[in-house]
Design a protein around this motif. Sequence first.
Motif, PDB file in Angstrom:
ATOM      1  N   ASP A 157      40.133  40.091  47.659  1.00 19.75           N
ATOM      2  CA  ASP A 157      39.851  41.023  48.756  1.00 19.75           C
ATOM      3  C   ASP A 157      38.751  42.033  48.426  1.00 19.75           C
ATOM      4  O   ASP A 157      38.560  42.985  49.184  1.00 19.75           O
ATOM      5  N   ASP A 158      38.038  41.837  47.326  1.00 18.54           N
ATOM      6  CA  ASP A 158      37.014  42.803  46.915  1.00 18.54           C
ATOM      7  C   ASP A 158      35.662  42.389  47.494  1.00 18.54           C
ATOM      8  O   ASP A 158      34.837  41.742  46.834  1.00 18.54           O
ATOM      9  N   ASP A 159      35.406  42.766  48.734  1.00 10.50           N
ATOM     10  CA  ASP A 159      34.181  42.354  49.423  1.00 10.50           C
ATOM     11  C   ASP A 159      32.925  42.893  48.745  1.00 10.50           C
ATOM     12  O   ASP A 159      31.883  42.220  48.738  1.00 10.50           O
ATOM     13  N   ARG A 160      32.988  44.115  48.198  1.00  9.83           N
ATOM     14  CA  ARG A 160      31.810  44.679  47.537  1.00  9.83           C
ATOM     15  C   ARG A 160      31.408  43.824  46.341  1.00  9.83           C
ATOM     16  O   ARG A 160      30.227  43.492  46.169  1.00  9.83           O
ATOM     17  N   GLN A 161      32.388  43.431  45.546  1.00 10.58           N
ATOM     18  CA  GLN A 161      32.096  42.604  44.380  1.00 10.58           C
ATOM     19  C   GLN A 161      31.547  41.237  44.797  1.00 10.58           C
ATOM     20  O   GLN A 161      30.612  40.719  44.191  1.00 10.58           O
ATOM     21  N   HIS A 162      32.123  40.664  45.851  1.00 10.64           N
ATOM     22  CA  HIS A 162      31.657  39.359  46.327  1.00 10.64           C
ATOM     23  C   HIS A 162      30.186  39.423  46.736  1.00 10.64           C
ATOM     24  O   HIS A 162      29.399  38.516  46.418  1.00 10.64           O
ATOM     25  N   LEU A 163      29.809  40.471  47.459  1.00 12.93           N
ATOM     26  CA  LEU A 163      28.435  40.617  47.918  1.00 12.93           C
ATOM     27  C   LEU A 163      27.482  40.716  46.739  1.00 12.93           C
ATOM     28  O   LEU A 163      26.450  40.028  46.690  1.00 12.93           O
ATOM     29  N   TRP A 164      27.805  41.589  45.788  1.00 17.91           N
ATOM     30  CA  TRP A 164      26.940  41.775  44.632  1.00 17.91           C
ATOM     31  C   TRP A 164      26.790  40.483  43.826  1.00 17.91           C
ATOM     32  O   TRP A 164      25.693  40.125  43.407  1.00 17.91           O
ATOM     33  N   LEU A 165      27.879  39.770  43.592  1.00 14.79           N
ATOM     34  CA  LEU A 165      27.818  38.548  42.809  1.00 14.79           C
ATOM     35  C   LEU A 165      27.006  37.468  43.522  1.00 14.79           C
ATOM     36  O   LEU A 165      26.201  36.773  42.901  1.00 14.79           O
ATOM     37  N   THR A 166      27.212  37.355  44.831  1.00 16.50           N
ATOM     38  CA  THR A 166      26.457  36.361  45.598  1.00 16.50           C
ATOM     39  C   THR A 166      24.963  36.642  45.518  1.00 16.50           C
ATOM     40  O   THR A 166      24.150  35.732  45.273  1.00 16.50           O
ATOM     41  N   GLU A 167      24.573  37.894  45.725  1.00 15.90           N
ATOM     42  CA  GLU A 167      23.158  38.240  45.708  1.00 15.90           C
ATOM     43  C   GLU A 167      22.558  38.161  44.304  1.00 15.90           C
ATOM     44  O   GLU A 167      21.335  38.078  44.158  1.00 15.90           O
ATOM     45  N   ALA A 168      23.425  38.184  43.273  1.00 12.38           N
ATOM     46  CA  ALA A 168      22.943  38.071  41.895  1.00 12.38           C
ATOM     47  C   ALA A 168      22.918  36.626  41.416  1.00 12.38           C
ATOM     48  O   ALA A 168      22.664  36.367  40.233  1.00 12.38           O
ATOM     49  N   GLY A 169      23.178  35.679  42.309  1.00 13.95           N
ATOM     50  CA  GLY A 169      23.074  34.278  41.945  1.00 13.95           C
ATOM     51  C   GLY A 169      24.342  33.637  41.443  1.00 13.95           C
ATOM     52  O   GLY A 169      24.318  32.501  40.941  1.00 13.95           O
ATOM     53  N   PHE A 170      25.477  34.324  41.571  1.00 11.37           N
ATOM     54  CA  PHE A 170      26.757  33.741  41.186  1.00 11.37           C
ATOM     55  C   PHE A 170      27.323  32.920  42.352  1.00 11.37           C
ATOM     56  O   PHE A 170      27.027  33.181  43.517  1.00 11.37           O
ATOM     57  N   GLU A 171      28.145  31.962  42.008  1.00 12.36           N
ATOM     58  CA  GLU A 171      28.802  31.126  43.006  1.00 12.36           C
ATOM     59  C   GLU A 171      30.312  31.138  42.771  1.00 12.36           C
ATOM     60  O   GLU A 171      30.766  30.995  41.635  1.00 12.36           O
ATOM     61  N   LYS A 172      31.072  31.324  43.855  1.00 14.81           N
ATOM     62  CA  LYS A 172      32.528  31.256  43.730  1.00 14.81           C
ATOM     63  C   LYS A 172      32.927  29.806  43.497  1.00 14.81           C
ATOM     64  O   LYS A 172      32.601  28.929  44.291  1.00 14.81           O
ATOM     65  N   VAL A 173      33.649  29.550  42.395  1.00 16.64           N
ATOM     66  CA  VAL A 173      33.944  28.170  42.015  1.00 16.64           C
ATOM     67  C   VAL A 173      35.438  27.851  41.980  1.00 16.64           C
ATOM     68  O   VAL A 173      35.808  26.676  41.943  1.00 16.64           O
ATOM     69  N   ARG A 174      36.291  28.877  41.981  1.00 11.38           N
ATOM     70  CA  ARG A 174      37.725  28.592  41.869  1.00 11.38           C
ATOM     71  C   ARG A 174      38.540  29.764  42.386  1.00 11.38           C
ATOM     72  O   ARG A 174      38.110  30.917  42.354  1.00 11.38           O
ATOM     73  N   THR A 175      39.725  29.430  42.870  1.00 11.69           N
ATOM     74  CA  THR A 175      40.691  30.427  43.323  1.00 11.69           C
ATOM     75  C   THR A 175      41.953  30.296  42.474  1.00 11.69           C
ATOM     76  O   THR A 175      42.389  29.183  42.155  1.00 11.69           O
ATOM     77  N   TRP A 176      42.522  31.441  42.108  1.00  8.10           N
ATOM     78  CA  TRP A 176      43.695  31.457  41.229  1.00  8.10           C
ATOM     79  C   TRP A 176      44.818  32.252  41.882  1.00  8.10           C
ATOM     80  O   TRP A 176      44.599  33.357  42.393  1.00  8.10           O
ATOM     81  N   TRP A 177      46.017  31.682  41.884  1.00  5.46           N
ATOM     82  CA  TRP A 177      47.199  32.398  42.355  1.00  5.46           C
ATOM     83  C   TRP A 177      47.867  33.085  41.169  1.00  5.46           C
ATOM     84  O   TRP A 177      48.219  32.431  40.174  1.00  5.46           O
ATOM     85  N   GLN A 178      48.015  34.378  41.277  1.00  2.93           N
ATOM     86  CA  GLN A 178      48.738  35.149  40.270  1.00  2.93           C
ATOM     87  C   GLN A 178      50.196  35.247  40.747  1.00  2.93           C
ATOM     88  O   GLN A 178      50.494  35.933  41.724  1.00  2.93           O
ATOM     89  N   MET A 179      51.069  34.518  40.054  1.00  2.00           N
ATOM     90  CA  MET A 179      52.430  34.318  40.541  1.00  2.00           C
ATOM     91  C   MET A 179      53.451  35.086  39.697  1.00  2.00           C
ATOM     92  O   MET A 179      53.222  35.373  38.519  1.00  2.00           O
ATOM     93  N   ASN A 180      54.562  35.400  40.326  1.00  2.00           N
ATOM     94  CA  ASN A 180      55.621  36.147  39.658  1.00  2.00           C
ATOM     95  C   ASN A 180      56.976  35.555  40.043  1.00  2.00           C
ATOM     96  O   ASN A 180      57.157  35.071  41.167  1.00  2.00           O
ATOM     97  N   ARG A 181      57.907  35.593  39.119  1.00  2.88           N
ATOM     98  CA  ARG A 181      59.257  35.096  39.370  1.00  2.88           C
ATOM     99  C   ARG A 181      60.254  36.119  38.860  1.00  2.88           C
ATOM    100  O   ARG A 181      60.195  36.522  37.692  1.00  2.88           O
ATOM    101  N   PRO A 182      61.204  36.546  39.704  1.00  3.26           N
ATOM    102  CA  PRO A 182      62.231  37.474  39.216  1.00  3.26           C
ATOM    103  C   PRO A 182      63.164  36.775  38.232  1.00  3.26           C
ATOM    104  O   PRO A 182      63.398  35.567  38.320  1.00  3.26           O
ATOM    105  N   VAL A 183      63.689  37.532  37.294  1.00  4.15           N
ATOM    106  CA  VAL A 183      64.631  37.031  36.295  1.00  4.15           C
ATOM    107  C   VAL A 183      65.917  37.841  36.392  1.00  4.15           C
ATOM    108  O   VAL A 183      65.881  39.072  36.505  1.00  4.15           O
ATOM    109  N   THR A 184      67.053  37.157  36.367  1.00  2.00           N
ATOM    110  CA  THR A 184      68.350  37.810  36.441  1.00  2.00           C
ATOM    111  C   THR A 184      69.093  37.652  35.117  1.00  2.00           C
ATOM    112  O   THR A 184      68.862  36.677  34.383  1.00  2.00           O
ATOM    113  N   PRO A 185      69.982  38.582  34.764  1.00  2.00           N
ATOM    114  CA  PRO A 185      70.651  38.526  33.453  1.00  2.00           C
ATOM    115  C   PRO A 185      71.398  37.227  33.188  1.00  2.00           C
ATOM    116  O   PRO A 185      71.430  36.741  32.042  1.00  2.00           O
TER     117      PRO A 185
END
Length: 367
Positions: A157-185
Amino acid sequence: MIPEDSRFQSDPDLVIRNEIGSPPGLPPGWEIGTPDPSDRFEVARLTHLLRAHERHGRGWAASGVDDVLVEVSEQGLRMRENVVVRDHKGEIRAWGSVHDRSVGRMLFVHIVDRDLAGDVARCCSDVLVDWAVGQARAVGAARGLEVQQIDTGAFADDDRQHLWLTEAGFEKVRTWWQMNRPVTPDEADLTGHPEHWEKDGVVFRLVRRSGSGMPDEADLRAVHDVLEGAFVDHFNSSEETFDEFLFRLREDPGHTWDHWWLAELTDGGETQPVGALVGTVSESSSGPDGSYVSYLGVLEAARGRGVAKGLLRTIIADAAGRGRDRVGLEVDADSPTGASGLYTSMGWQTKYVTESWHRDVTVDPES
């Protein structure tokens, strides 16, 4: 082997002059330099910038001083280099860090103060990128490469970073899900003892320890070999030596040897390492700590034997036994292996999303 001397160029002014051939266009009195890890005020300022970057990108901050010191400490500088932009009062307003991660792959951290005006912020971003490109040429030349990849990340969701990277010649190549799982005793009984248990001909165990408490080198090499073999065909895989692997993982603030597991097949009476999980501690200042799956790999020949699920059950049971309330991990959202299905079936849910952005830099190996 880990180089005794960095492959990077330590003078940021020289790197930028070589890259753009002119002053970077910062406001009057602003300067480019390197951070001082012995100055607690500078470390605190870098921590503030990093946490503000996280809050803007995903809604909350998790990093602390230890995460900054990984990048800027004297030990970290064996494989890293840093640059900062200071304003006319000497306050750090932007920070870049590069990491000689493995052959052909250089990681790049790119952080600009969220309070800066748009044109000044953009100028700071340009300085960081120009410096990173120059460092890519330096480390690529030191490794004898023709092309050096810069690998940087951004929150989805960081649109500012996306704009800067695109204009600097970077290409978005992958998406990563940061996942979490609750743990019970009660999940402490999910397996046999997480230090050592067995199911369907697969043994799950911690890496062995010597009398001094240090891990057995043969086990550590087995973990490295399994992970190298498991990820050889995965996205952006690059060869990492055993020494590079060990040095990098020991830098993690959450590192602890009693979170390294091997899975071994016992078919035919002989044991064969086929799976590995490297976990870390996710510390919390406001509640129980958590565990994190830094690496999970299974050799192709052993897939379908329940190895990955068994290793995940092991770290869940270990976390529950330690009184922790969660286990986190990262999964490649674009992977064809279907790993995300395993995680969701075991209770993991996506907490936020990040992206990988790449730029290939041409290198003169003779330079």
